[in-house]
Write an enzyme that holds these catalytic residues in place. Structure first.
Site, PDB file in Angstrom:
ATOM      1  N   HIS A 157       3.955  -2.278   2.945  1.00  0.00           N
ATOM      2  CA  HIS A 157       4.027  -0.957   2.307  1.00  0.00           C
ATOM      3  C   HIS A 157       5.335  -0.852   1.553  1.00  0.00           C
ATOM      4  O   HIS A 157       6.386  -1.183   2.128  1.00  0.00           O
ATOM      5  CB  HIS A 157       3.922   0.150   3.358  1.00  0.00           C
ATOM      6  CG  HIS A 157       2.635   0.098   4.127  1.00  0.00           C
ATOM      7  ND1 HIS A 157       2.426  -0.779   5.168  1.00  0.00           N
ATOM      8  CD2 HIS A 157       1.481   0.784   3.978  1.00  0.00           C
ATOM      9  CE1 HIS A 157       1.201  -0.624   5.639  1.00  0.00           C
ATOM     10  NE2 HIS A 157       0.596   0.326   4.938  1.00  0.00           N
TER      11      HIS A 157
ATOM     12  N   HIS B 265      -5.370   9.265  -0.036  1.00  0.00           N
ATOM     13  CA  HIS B 265      -5.325   8.472   1.189  1.00  0.00           C
ATOM     14  C   HIS B 265      -6.299   8.993   2.243  1.00  0.00           C
ATOM     15  O   HIS B 265      -6.028   8.993   3.457  1.00  0.00           O
ATOM     16  CB  HIS B 265      -3.901   8.401   1.763  1.00  0.00           C
ATOM     17  CG  HIS B 265      -3.651   7.150   2.559  1.00  0.00           C
ATOM     18  ND1 HIS B 265      -4.015   7.020   3.883  1.00  0.00           N
ATOM     19  CD2 HIS B 265      -3.101   5.956   2.220  1.00  0.00           C
ATOM     20  CE1 HIS B 265      -3.681   5.813   4.320  1.00  0.00           C
ATOM     21  NE2 HIS B 265      -3.120   5.147   3.323  1.00  0.00           N
TER      22      HIS B 265
ATOM     23  N   ASP C 167       0.824  -1.213   0.000  1.00  0.00           N
ATOM     24  CA  ASP C 167       0.000   0.000   0.000  1.00  0.00           C
ATOM     25  C   ASP C 167       0.860   1.266   0.000  1.00  0.00           C
ATOM     26  O   ASP C 167       2.036   1.230   0.352  1.00  0.00           O
ATOM     27  CB  ASP C 167      -0.868   0.045   1.272  1.00  0.00           C
ATOM     28  CG  ASP C 167      -2.003  -0.955   1.217  1.00  0.00           C
ATOM     29  OD1 ASP C 167      -2.017  -1.795   0.287  1.00  0.00           O
ATOM     30  OD2 ASP C 167      -2.870  -0.906   2.106  1.00  0.00           O
ATOM     31  N   ASP C 168       0.210   2.351  -0.378  1.00  0.00           N
ATOM     32  CA  ASP C 168       0.710   3.730  -0.186  1.00  0.00           C
ATOM     33  C   ASP C 168       1.776   4.176  -1.196  1.00  0.00           C
ATOM     34  O   ASP C 168       2.248   5.299  -1.118  1.00  0.00           O
ATOM     35  CB  ASP C 168       1.259   3.965   1.240  1.00  0.00           C
ATOM     36  CG  ASP C 168       0.183   3.797   2.309  1.00  0.00           C
ATOM     37  OD1 ASP C 168      -0.980   3.521   1.942  1.00  0.00           O
ATOM     38  OD2 ASP C 168       0.505   3.922   3.500  1.00  0.00           O
TER      39      ASP C 168
ATOM     40  N   HIS D  57      -5.939   3.040  -4.021  1.00  0.00           N
ATOM     41  CA  HIS D  57      -5.884   3.315  -2.579  1.00  0.00           C
ATOM     42  C   HIS D  57      -6.372   4.754  -2.360  1.00  0.00           C
ATOM     43  O   HIS D  57      -5.885   5.443  -1.474  1.00  0.00           O
ATOM     44  CB  HIS D  57      -4.439   3.126  -2.094  1.00  0.00           C
ATOM     45  CG  HIS D  57      -4.310   2.869  -0.611  1.00  0.00           C
ATOM     46  ND1 HIS D  57      -5.201   2.109   0.114  1.00  0.00           N
ATOM     47  CD2 HIS D  57      -3.350   3.266   0.290  1.00  0.00           C
ATOM     48  CE1 HIS D  57      -4.812   2.066   1.383  1.00  0.00           C
ATOM     49  NE2 HIS D  57      -3.699   2.770   1.523  1.00  0.00           N
TER      50      HIS D  57
END
Ligand code: ZN
Length: 392
Positions: free
Chosen positions: A344, A257, A202-203, A253
């Protein structure tokens, strides 16, 4: 005159008889030599069989009346093979079955296929010179059984390479049976009977770190899903495209965020549409999966968004610990078939952990794939609005 003629006839007759006698003598000598050679071949085979009394014969086969292939399975799980020239009992090497001008091509092909079948940490060890190979000349394929290799982490499965004759028909110097149905060996295939997990990051995207991960995944025959943040895709279009082209998967995502459960319907849609528009401008495709920021989902999101909601059931907490051993141990202790693992692609500690994890997962019998590949392998439909934490 008459007498002379008679003598001539007698002389010719004698010459003819002598020639026939010589011919017969020569012929029988040839036959004897052939017989001796045949006996020699039999002797060599007998010697081999005597030497391998303790081992299990898995193949004894004469190919094209030109050589005999014997393959033994040893008690320790290894294999041993012999190729014996049918004519003279000479022990042949595999190179003797390859056209001399094609030996380099043959070796190159074998190497390519080893790297296609196995992760780099295994393939690197298998192409070393001290690795012995037993060759089994099968009906439709040449089978290489590898023995005497050292690989870390230790691999328990039997390592072999089955090369369909269609792949090497140009290189071999004996005729082989070809398989009309055969399709080129051009990709790595995941197996629905193996334990399978999905790795998710993620991210990102996160520049060099994301690209390093792509390399590590590739070396380990693994894939992952990258749940990217829209505004980061926007500033890292090249990296986004690299991920997309690499066979890995990209999911959404959101754009910034945001915690979508705190937003109005319009704002939720805006976050997701903006992210998708950027992805589409880079790859020409739409995203179908999303990971809600913080894993938070509410009914409003499910009502207004047409995505599959992919959460996780194994959280490495890599953002909290930033320690590769911690991440590694957490996965190894908890991992089970069908897991979706959260990481991540922001930290070097995560990358280091993945580099160590993937070989270990491989030797434990896991294949590591993207979320969509996991769903396909498990026969699960990823319809929109569905929420998944794992795919068992
Ligand atoms: Zn996040």
């Amino acid at each position: 005159m008459k007498v002379l003629k008679k003598n001539k006839i007698i002389l010719s007759g004698v010459l003819l008889l002598m020639t026939i006698a010589l011919f017969c003598l020569f012929e029988s000598k040839e036959k004897n030599q052939g017989l001796e050679k045949k006996n020699l071949t039999e002797e060599v085979i007998l010697e081999i069989e005597k030497e391998n009394q303790e081992n299990t014969l898995i193949q004894k086969k004469e190919v094209e009346k030109s050589f005999i292939n014997l393959v033994y399975a040893l008690k320790d799980g290894n294999y041993k093979s012999y190729i014996v020239n049918s004519e003279n009992g000479n022990i042949l090497k595999i190179e003797d079955l390859v056209k001399s001008e094609k030996i380099v091509d043959f070796q190159k092909k074998v190497k390519e296929l080893i790297y296609l079948k196995y992760p780099t940490f295994i393939a690197d060890s298998l192409i070393k010179e001290n690795v012995e190979i037993a060759y089994e000349i099968g009906d439709k394929e040449l089978i290489l059984h590898f023995t005497n290799y050292e690989i870390t982490p230790a691999v328990l499965e039997e390592l072999n390479l089955k090369i369909n004759y269609n792949e090497i028909k140009e290189e071999l110097n004996f005729p082989v049976e070809l398989d009309g149905e055969y399709e080129n060996e051009n990709g790595y295939h995941y197996d629905k009977n193996k334990k399978t997990i999905a790795l998710t990051f993620d991210d990102g995207p996160s520049g060099r770190k994301t690209l390093e991960l792509l390399e590590i995944l590739k070396n380990n025959k693994a894939h992952a899903t990258f749940f990217m943040v829209g505004n980061r895709m926007e500033s890292q279009r090249e990296t986004t495209l690299e991920v997309d082209k690499s066979g890995n998967e990209i999911g959404s995502h959101s754009y910034s965020h945001a915690n979508l459960t705190r937003l109005s319907q319009d704002k939720i849609i805006e976050e997701m549409t903006n992210a998708n528009n950027i992805y589409k401008s880079i790859t020409g495709k739409n995203m179908k999966l999303m990971r809600p920021p913080y894993g938070n989902i509410n009914d409003l999101m499910k009502n207004v968004l047409d995505y599959s909601f992919i959460n996780w059931n194994l959280d490495t907490e890599d953002w909290r610990y930033r320690n590769s051993d911690h991440i590694y141990n957490k996965v190894i202790e908890k991992v089970e078939d069908g897991d979706i693992i959260l990481m991540h692609d922001l930290y070097d500690s995560t990358i280091k952990a993945v580099e160590k994890l993937l070989p270990e997962l491989y030797v434990r019998g896991y294949q590591v794939v993207s979320v969509t590949e996991l769903a396909n392998l498990k026969g699960v439909n990823l319809e929109s609005k569905k929420v998944l934490n794992s795919i068992k």
